[in-house]
Scaffold this motif. Sequence first.
Motif, PDB file in Angstrom:
ATOM      1  N   GLY A 293      74.039  21.386  17.283  1.00  0.00           N
ATOM      2  CA  GLY A 293      74.968  20.853  18.259  1.00  0.00           C
ATOM      3  C   GLY A 293      76.377  21.020  17.730  1.00  0.00           C
ATOM      4  O   GLY A 293      76.643  20.733  16.557  1.00  0.00           O
ATOM      5  N   HIS A 294      77.254  21.524  18.549  1.00  0.00           N
ATOM      6  CA  HIS A 294      78.660  21.711  18.178  1.00  0.00           C
ATOM      7  C   HIS A 294      79.495  21.111  19.299  1.00  0.00           C
ATOM      8  O   HIS A 294      79.306  21.456  20.462  1.00  0.00           O
ATOM      9  CB  HIS A 294      79.004  23.192  18.028  1.00  0.00           C
ATOM     10  N   TYR A 295      80.409  20.213  18.937  1.00  0.00           N
ATOM     11  CA  TYR A 295      81.212  19.527  19.940  1.00  0.00           C
ATOM     12  C   TYR A 295      82.667  19.487  19.494  1.00  0.00           C
ATOM     13  O   TYR A 295      82.947  19.262  18.318  1.00  0.00           O
ATOM     14  CB  TYR A 295      80.703  18.093  20.135  1.00  0.00           C
ATOM     15  N   VAL A 296      83.567  19.692  20.431  1.00  0.00           N
ATOM     16  CA  VAL A 296      84.993  19.535  20.165  1.00  0.00           C
ATOM     17  C   VAL A 296      85.557  18.578  21.202  1.00  0.00           C
ATOM     18  O   VAL A 296      84.954  18.351  22.249  1.00  0.00           O
ATOM     19  CB  VAL A 296      85.751  20.888  20.208  1.00  0.00           C
ATOM     20  N   GLU A 297      86.707  18.026  20.908  1.00  0.00           N
ATOM     21  CA  GLU A 297      87.337  17.098  21.842  1.00  0.00           C
ATOM     22  C   GLU A 297      87.967  17.851  23.003  1.00  0.00           C
ATOM     23  O   GLU A 297      88.459  18.962  22.842  1.00  0.00           O
ATOM     24  CB  GLU A 297      88.400  16.286  21.119  1.00  0.00           C
ATOM     25  N   ASP A 298      87.943  17.226  24.173  1.00  0.00           N
ATOM     26  CA  ASP A 298      88.651  17.811  25.306  1.00  0.00           C
ATOM     27  C   ASP A 298      90.143  17.486  25.157  1.00  0.00           C
ATOM     28  O   ASP A 298      90.575  16.922  24.146  1.00  0.00           O
ATOM     29  CB  ASP A 298      88.066  17.340  26.641  1.00  0.00           C
ATOM     30  N   LYS A 299      90.939  17.831  26.147  1.00  0.00           N
ATOM     31  CA  LYS A 299      92.397  17.653  26.051  1.00  0.00           C
ATOM     32  C   LYS A 299      92.818  16.195  25.914  1.00  0.00           C
ATOM     33  O   LYS A 299      93.903  15.897  25.448  1.00  0.00           O
ATOM     34  CB  LYS A 299      93.078  18.288  27.261  1.00  0.00           C
TER      35      LYS A 299
END
Length: 181
Positions: A103-109
């Motif tokens: 699982g790879h997640y980044v923050e949205d704006k």
Amino acid sequence: MTPDLPVIWRNVRKSFHSLINGSAKEISIRRFNAATDDQHVIQCWNHLRAVSKNIITDAMVRLVVDWVRNGHGEISAGFTPDGNCIGVVVILDDHGKSLYHAGHYVEDKRGKRHSHFMVFDALARAKERKSDRFYFSTLDPDPYETNGRSFAPDPRMVMGRFFMRGFATDAVRQLTYVRSL
């Protein structure tokens, strides 16, 4: 896994419910599996691997993509309304069992991560594929001693364990990363 999705929902940590419901309204999911050869999902996964400096190699990605293409799992990517990829979940299936592989997640704006929704969606999709068990691969045990040497999970894994245990009521623990104390 229980045959009933509402039972799975009731077993999810209560503090996750609003996060899952909020993200369900904000992001769309695209999938790569045996039925949908959506290469944009794979591009998103490769991008997030690079951003997160993940240790999953290109060779492993090719192996996983072939496995999924042959009907053994699904790769899901989450996108914001403006088309930005903010997360990828990789689930591998084999003989009625599903494994959270990556699982790879980044923050949205706005600084929000949508990982809770993406994992719940992966659980629901595994249920649709008739999986009877869902395993998280990083639920490593607490520190333990073996052969006179003590081991403990990498500190970066602590939050991941807390997160995944919020979805797991009958977790199968598997040691995946250790370091010497």
